[in-house]
Design a protein around this motif. Structure first.
Motif, mmCIF file in Angstrom:
data_model
loop_
_atom_site.group_PDB
_atom_site.id
_atom_site.type_symbol
_atom_site.label_atom_id
_atom_site.label_comp_id
_atom_site.label_asym_id
_atom_site.label_seq_id
_atom_site.Cartn_x
_atom_site.Cartn_y
_atom_site.Cartn_z
ATOM 1 N N ILE A 182 0.843 -1.191 0.000
ATOM 2 C CA ILE A 182 0.000 0.000 0.000
ATOM 3 C C ILE A 182 0.884 1.249 0.000
ATOM 4 O O ILE A 182 0.596 2.232 -0.691
ATOM 5 N N PHE A 229 -5.711 0.933 3.053
ATOM 6 C CA PHE A 229 -5.824 1.371 1.663
ATOM 7 C C PHE A 229 -6.865 2.484 1.544
ATOM 8 O O PHE A 229 -6.635 3.501 0.889
ATOM 9 N N ARG A 233 -6.047 -3.251 -5.103
ATOM 10 C CA ARG A 233 -6.854 -2.047 -4.794
ATOM 11 C C ARG A 233 -7.972 -2.379 -3.811
ATOM 12 O O ARG A 233 -8.915 -1.637 -3.654
ATOM 13 N N TYR A 234 -7.868 -3.542 -3.188
ATOM 14 C CA TYR A 234 -8.849 -3.997 -2.198
ATOM 15 C C TYR A 234 -10.262 -4.038 -2.773
ATOM 16 O O TYR A 234 -11.236 -3.685 -2.129
#
Ligand code: TNX
Length: 510
Positions: A55, A119, A245-246
Motif C-alpha cells: 500500500i 488502503f 486495490r482492495y
C-alpha cells in the motif's frame, strides 16, 4: 518568478479535511497542524507487513509523478517528515474497512485494523492533496499541503459495488483495469462483471471451449461490434489487479435466460436440439436453457466449478433476471438446482431480485434492480433472513441517459441526473427492506450503447461517486449542497487523469 508573495499564502491548504468523496464519518480540523509533503518526505509502513508495504508503494506511485520527489518507502533516514501507514490498534469505530487519519506538522499517520482500511485511508489522503497531485508530470511551484487534524472513517454498508457488462460490448483487460483505478478512489470494494448474455460469452471455460471462440468471437456483441473474451490468465491478472486495490471481483453467469450466446454455440443446450442464430440486437427475455434436460445441469455445473476455481472472492452471481421465456415453475426448478451448485463449490450465490421467487437460503444475496419501492417477494426474502444488494434501475443504473440529449445510454428506467443518483436512501428505499437488511449498494453499467473506455467514463462520472457516497458515508452526512461542492472539486482531477465525464448543469464546475 510568478510565485505569490508570502510563504503563508502559498502553503495554505486548498482543501478542508471534509472535502472528500465519500464524505468521511468524523473530521476535526486543526489549522495549526497542516502537513506539507517535501522533497525529503518519506513513507514508512508497518514493520513485517507485506500488505502495508504494498500500500505504501502504491501511495508513493500516486504521489511521485506530480511532486517529483523520491518518497522512499521504508528507507528514509528517520529525521524527515513521514507518512506512516500503521496496522492495528485503530479506533474501534474503524472496524474492518475503516481507518484513522492523523495529520500533524511533521507526520501523517494512517492507522487501520486491516490492510483494506489502510488502503481506504490512503485514498482519503490522495483527495486531501491539491488536485494537481493527479498530474503525470512535475508541478513546479505547487505546495503539497494536507489540512491538519483528524479523521475517523468507516463505511455505512459493507458492500459498495460497480458492475460492468462485458457481454453486450466486450471491454479489454486494460479498460477494466482503468475502471478499477477510478473505483478504488471512491472506496468501491466490489466489481461485478456481467460475463455472459445473449450477445456474447466473455470468460474462458475449458469444458466448453467454443463458448468463447465462437460465443465471444468475431461478430459477437451488439451490432456484431463487441467481440472478445477474458482468458483464464486474463481473469487471474484482473483479480490480482483488483486485489491490490482492495476490490473483490464478483463474476456473473446469467441464466436461465440471457443465454443465447451459449445456446447458439452448443445446439444440445436447446430443448429442440437446434442452435438458434447468434443475436446482436438488444432485445431481452427470449432465451431459456432447457429446464428438464439433465445435460443443462452438467453444463451449468461445469461452468460454476471452473468459475469458482478461478475466483478468489466469496461470491458468484447466477443472474436470473428477465427469464420471460421460462415458466415460473421451471424458473424455481432451475434455481433450486443451480443455487446449491454455488455452495457446492464454496461460493455464496448472488442473483437478480427474481431469485427471491425460488426462496434461496438466507446467505444468498438478491440484487434489487426493480424500479418500484414495493416488492412482496423481496420483502418475504428479508423475513427469511436474506440481505439485499440495492441497485434500483431508476437510481443507480449508470447506463440510463442523464437527460433527453445524452448521446449514449438507454432510458427505459427514466433519465438519471446526478441529483437523482444521489437523492435516495438505500436503507429505506423498498418497503420491508430496512437498513439492517441491506448488504450495500451497486451501480451497474450495461453496455448496449457503450464501446470505449471514454463511453464508460462518461456514463460513470459523475454518478458513480454519488452511489459510492450513499454506500459509505453516514446517513446523517447526506447533503446535496455539500456533495455537489465536493463533486465539483473532482473535475480537475478527472481532467488530469484523462477521465471523461458529463458536465452536468446541476453542478457548479470550476
Ligand atoms: C435490464 S436490469 C437488464 C439488462 C439490460 C438492462 C439495460 C437487468 C437485471 N437486466 O439485461 O442490459 O436492463 O438497462
Amino acid at each position: 518568478t510568478g510565485l505569490p508573495a508570502t510563504a503563508e499564502q502559498t502553503t495554505e491548504p486548498d482543501r478542508r479535511l471534509s472535502d472528500v468523496i465519500p464524505a468521511p464519518a468524523y473530521t476535526s480540523a486543526d489549522h495549526r497542524a497542516d502537513f506539507r509533503i517535501e522533497r525529503h518526505t518519506s513513507i514508512r509502513t508497518q514493520p513485517g507487513s507485506k500488505q502495508a508495504k504494498r500500500i505504501g508503494d502504491y501511495l508513493a506511485g500516486v504521489l511521485r509523478p506530480a511532486t517529483g520527489y523520491p518518497l522512499p518507502v521504508n528507507s528514509g533516514r528517520g529525521k524527515e517528515k513521514t507518512i506512516s501507514l500503521v496496522l492495528g490498534d485503530a479506533d474501534r469505530r474503524a472496524g474492518k474497512q475503516g481507518y484513522e487519519l492523523d495529520v500533524g506538522k511533521s507526520r501523517v499517520t494512517v492507522r487501520a485494523n486491516t490492510p483494506a482500511g489502510l488502503f481506504a485511508g490512503t485514498q482519503t489522503l490522495r483527495q486531501l492533496l491539491p488536485a494537481n497531485i493527479e498530474a503525470d508530470r512535475v508541478q513546479r511551484g505547487q505546495h503539497w499541503t494536507v489540512p491538519g487534524g483528524k479523521i475517523v472513517d468507516y463505511p455505512r454498508f459493507a458492500y459498495r459495488g460497480a458492475m460492468l457488462d462485458l457481454a453486450r460490448h466486450f471491454h479489454s483487460l486494460d479498460e477494466i483495469k482503468a475502471y478499477l483505478d477510478e473505483l478504488a478512489q471512491y472506496k468501491i470494494n466490489y466489481l461485478h462483471l456481467h460475463l455472459t448474455d445473449d450477445q456474447g460469452w466473455r470468460i474462458q471455460i475449458d469444458s466448453g471451449p467454443k463458448l468463447t471462440t465462437q460465443g465471444g468471437g468475431p461478430g459477437t456483441g451488439v451490432d456484431g461490434e463487441g467481440p472478445g473474451y477474458l482468458t483464464k490468465a486474463d481473469y487471474a491478472e484482473l483479480n490480482a489487479y483488483a486485489a491490490a486495490r482492495y476490490i473483490t471481483i464478483v463474476p456473473e453467469i446469467d441464466m436461465p435466460g440471457h443465454t443465447n450466446a451459449a445456446q447458439s454455440t452448443y445446439a444440445e443446450l436447446n430443448c429442440d436440439g437446434v442452435a438458434p442464430p447468434p443475436r446482436t440486437d438488444i432485445e431481452v427475455g427470449y432465451s431459456s436453457l432447457c429446464i428438464d434436460d439433465p445435460l443443462t445441469y452438467r453444463f451449468v455445473e461445469d461452468v460454476i466449478r471452473e468459475l469458482a476455481a478461478m475466483t478468489p472472492g466469496p461470491y458468484i452471481h447466477v443472474g436470473g433476471d428477465e427469464a420471460h421465456a421460462t415458466t415460473d415453475e421451471d424458473y424455481r426448478t432451475f434455481m433450486r438446482k443451480v443455487i446449491p451448485l454455488a455452495y457446492k463449490y464454496g461460493k455464496i450465490p448472488f442473483g437478480w431480485n427474481e431469485i427471491t421467487k425460488a426462496a434461496p437460503p438466507a446467505s444468498a444475496v438478491p440484487q434489487y434492480w426493480a424500479t418500484t419501492t414495493e416488492n412482496a417477494d423481496v420483502a418475504e426474502a428479508v423475513k427469511r433472513g436474506n440481505k439485499i444488494l440495492m441497485s434500483p434501475a431508476n437510481k443507480s443504473y449508470l447506463d440510463m441517459k442523464y437527460d433527453a440529449n445524452t448521446r449514449l445510454g438507454l432510458q427505459w428506467a427514466g433519465f438519471i441526473e446526478v441529483k437523482d443518483a444521489y437523492e435516495w436512501d438505500p436503507g429505506n428505499h423498498v418497503t420491508g427492506v430496512p437498513e439492517r437488511a441491506v448488504l450495500g449498494v451497486e451501480a451497474p453499467l450495461w453496455s448496449e450503447t457503450l464501446r470505449t473506455l471514454d463511453d464508460i467514463e462518461f456514463m460513470a462520472f459523475p454518478r458513480l461517486p454519488a452511489v459510492a457516497e450513499l454506500g459509505w458515508s453516514p446517513k446523517a452526512s447526506h447533503d446535496w449542497d455539500s456533495f455537489s461542492e465536493r463533486l465539483a472539486e473532482q473535475a480537475p482531477r478527472w481532467e488530469l487523469r484523462g477521465v471523461d465525464f458529463y458536465r452536468s448543469p446541476q453542478i457548479d464546475w470550476p
